[in-house]
Enzyme design. Sequence first.
Site, PDB file in Angstrom:
ATOM      1  N   CYS A  94       3.369 -41.342   5.642  1.00 40.58           N
ATOM      2  CA  CYS A  94       2.831 -41.598   6.966  1.00 40.58           C
ATOM      3  C   CYS A  94       3.949 -41.740   7.983  1.00 40.58           C
ATOM      4  O   CYS A  94       5.131 -41.634   7.658  1.00 40.58           O
ATOM      5  CB  CYS A  94       1.974 -42.862   6.953  1.00 40.58           C
ATOM      6  SG  CYS A  94       2.936 -44.355   6.639  1.00 40.58           S
ATOM      7  N   CYS A  97       6.772 -44.271   7.308  1.00 35.63           N
ATOM      8  CA  CYS A  97       7.866 -43.812   6.443  1.00 35.63           C
ATOM      9  C   CYS A  97       8.909 -43.069   7.265  1.00 35.63           C
ATOM     10  O   CYS A  97      10.118 -43.256   7.084  1.00 35.63           O
ATOM     11  CB  CYS A  97       7.328 -42.894   5.344  1.00 35.63           C
ATOM     12  SG  CYS A  97       6.073 -43.630   4.280  1.00 35.63           S
ATOM     13  N   ASP A 503      -8.807 -21.833  25.360  1.00 32.75           N
ATOM     14  CA  ASP A 503      -7.853 -20.790  25.694  1.00 32.75           C
ATOM     15  C   ASP A 503      -8.649 -19.577  26.173  1.00 32.75           C
ATOM     16  O   ASP A 503      -9.852 -19.471  25.903  1.00 32.75           O
ATOM     17  CB  ASP A 503      -7.028 -20.442  24.459  1.00 32.75           C
ATOM     18  CG  ASP A 503      -6.093 -19.271  24.700  1.00 32.75           C
ATOM     19  OD1 ASP A 503      -5.345 -19.314  25.685  1.00 32.75           O
ATOM     20  OD2 ASP A 503      -6.136 -18.315  23.912  1.00 32.75           O
ATOM     21  N   ASP A 676      -6.733 -19.467  19.815  1.00 33.05           N
ATOM     22  CA  ASP A 676      -6.500 -18.497  18.741  1.00 33.05           C
ATOM     23  C   ASP A 676      -5.059 -18.041  18.647  1.00 33.05           C
ATOM     24  O   ASP A 676      -4.651 -17.497  17.631  1.00 33.05           O
ATOM     25  CB  ASP A 676      -7.377 -17.269  18.947  1.00 33.05           C
ATOM     26  CG  ASP A 676      -6.826 -16.347  20.030  1.00 33.05           C
ATOM     27  OD1 ASP A 676      -6.533 -16.850  21.126  1.00 33.05           O
ATOM     28  OD2 ASP A 676      -6.688 -15.142  19.759  1.00 33.05           O
ATOM     29  N   ASP A 680      -1.123 -21.635  20.789  1.00 35.40           N
ATOM     30  CA  ASP A 680      -2.146 -22.681  20.828  1.00 35.40           C
ATOM     31  C   ASP A 680      -2.009 -23.671  19.679  1.00 35.40           C
ATOM     32  O   ASP A 680      -2.689 -24.702  19.672  1.00 35.40           O
ATOM     33  CB  ASP A 680      -3.548 -22.059  20.769  1.00 35.40           C
ATOM     34  CG  ASP A 680      -3.858 -21.220  21.992  1.00 35.40           C
ATOM     35  OD1 ASP A 680      -3.455 -21.631  23.093  1.00 35.40           O
ATOM     36  OD2 ASP A 680      -4.477 -20.155  21.845  1.00 35.40           O
TER      37      ASP A 680
END
Length: 785
Positions: A94, A97, A503, A676, A680
């Site tokens: 996580c 760490c 987008d 897409d 992005d």
Amino acid sequence: MTDVALFAAPAVTAARTCAHCGDVVRGADALFCCAGCASAHEIIGGAGLDSFYRRLEDKRAHRPLPLDADFTDHARATASGEAELDLLVDGLDCAACVWLIETLLARDPAIQKARVQLSTRRLSLRWRGPVSAANGYAGLVAALGFRLAPFDASCLAAADDEQARELLRCLAVAGFAAANVMLLSVSVWSGHDGSMGEATRTLFHFLSAAIALPAIAYAGRPFFRSAIGALRNGRTNMDVPISIGVVLASIVSLHETFAGQQHAYFDSAITLLFFLLIGRYLDRRARGRARQAVQSLLALASRNATVIGADGGTEQRRVDRLQPGDLLLVAAGERLGADGVVSDGRSSMDAALVSGESVPQSVAPGSRVFAGMVNLGAPLRVRVSAAGEHTLLSEIVRLVEAAERGRSRFVALADRVARAYAPVVHVTALLTFLGWLLIGGLAWDRSLLIATAVLIITCPCALALAVPVVQVVASTRLLKRGVLLLSPTALERLAQVDHVVLDKTGTLTLGRPELVGTPDAAALAAAARLASASRHPLAQALVRAAGDAAPETDVVEHPGQGLSAGAARLGSAAFCGIDAAADDGLSELWFSRPGHTDVRFAFADRLRPDAAQAVAALRRRGLAVELLSGDRPAAVARAAEAAGIDQWRAGVSPADKAARLATLAAEGRRVLMLGDGLNDAPALAAAHASISPATAAEATQNAADAVFQGDALAPVVETVEVARRSDRLVRQNLAIALVYNLSAVPLAILGEVTPLVAAVAMSTSSLLVIGNALRLGIAPAKENR
């Protein structure tokens, strides 16, 4: 680099928040998920960074940990007198760490860089000094409880694959054993009316033990290893009470079997393991997706580049060895390995990584180009302006990692309930045992039997089913609509969204340029004969519009400009010698030939067929809709007006998109991102939830929570609606499970519930949860109107 001073907190008495799970952490009795969370809690909760560091050094001095390798052999000396080392950190779970490792290493003034990638578990170190210091820095990280190995991407993928296969094997073994033990248990339960003799019942119990005990020993290894490791380090985690419950139920069942008693609970132990393994495997897949997203982006970087020396000769050099000022030779079809400026040559570049647009970008001397772009035309000479971790591609990778790191703080609703639920259950069972033994005057075996009945009746099977069964039904329904869910927490987050960011190219539109208008048929046919000699997207669109066209002979392609055949020219307005009109948002090709009027072919990226209807449907569900695109303002305005979107921005970079989503999140908005393009990916990872079309790049799909098929946007509306209904059903299921426990537990504590009744009640609550979830697949969702 993490600001060390920021975390050198004074002693604090108020409650703190766990850096991993987001729950309130109070004192030494808190549950930690990993070494990072425990150490971060110790530092921030009052010990302070200096005190923690001193005790860590004392620990290393008195009990040095042996390293698994001599990392001096893997360190690299640089020309500037520094040394570099890349390590694979095992046990990195996580953001805590990451913070812990970076912060402690940053205390050494010789360290120039200490950066941890959570997704790939890679620690990149650079320090001033000899390579012999490598083992010292590695030992500091090892003292925190992490295992280290030289970084190797192929070994990392192999290790992750092996761990995923182990979980699948454990899941298969637990499922097989649970099904067979349950069949035997049903027979035993049916025989309690006196139709089954004691010898037959005991035989069935021994058969259940023969099936369940080896399966528990094998399938429970992921939980047992985690629990033992936590206890060795003087901590506890969620796997400790799980392991205690499974082992205790097995021991009691074995004792009852040898004693010839009426009840055994092998079915409860192995079934609990089966459901827990389902959740563990789904969580593993979710963590793997973050790594895949980063690796897909890193794969876009070329490994070697051709460098032109001062004497005009060329040499191959690794891209991580490039320096600003180097002159690169980029051949046709080659992927650029660094950011730079074109110094010589003209060509077309696939710039989807930067702008997200499918139409190639023409470049000439003075044009800026970026790592990851592909040269589609003639050779170029590029002067390097940024290389290695300073390129735009590396920045996109960092944005994705930062977003995934933030998302790792999200904990599913069932996990949040279970985190408080499991300790309460086991404490209740222990108090029940001690109460009947010390106060009730019962023998230890009878007291343990009542305590076990409490464990069984509170077995979180219904709680464990509350989310997975809804996910299965919802996933099946969405799959029939062409939507594939990629994250186990996608439904919960999709149900919470209140703002949608789209987008343009390839998401709101189809991403395929098409000829608009009705040009002269003869001119179209003549232009198509030239266009058939090129692979440029606009040329291919022209050929599709004209139909079959015989290729013109002697066609010459001028990279970044156009095509010519004799005196006829097809390309940009400047190439054809034409004064271009004002930008109307359309892409264009001009066709000029002697004796004929110049012809303009305009191309538009058409909206998806139901774009306007889908946007309206999202608004009716209370969602704000916004359009962000890297395209020109005129093209974006045209698409926004056609789709009915009032709020839009053009010329937006990948970092700008991620920054806009961060701004919305700071305003309290929960954003659904639809995109897409490769550009992005950071925004998809940073969003509260994200969806991409099936035509998206692999790196983009890896960063998304769901993928939809087809040309329509209706599946996106359907996904939001199903997610909202799923959220209501999950909460209803959790309520069913909790009401069941609140009603049955007091009776079990009083000894009024036998293990048989407890098992039947537990199964009934599970059936209620399953039946409630199945309503999602029967009742129709709101129409996408």
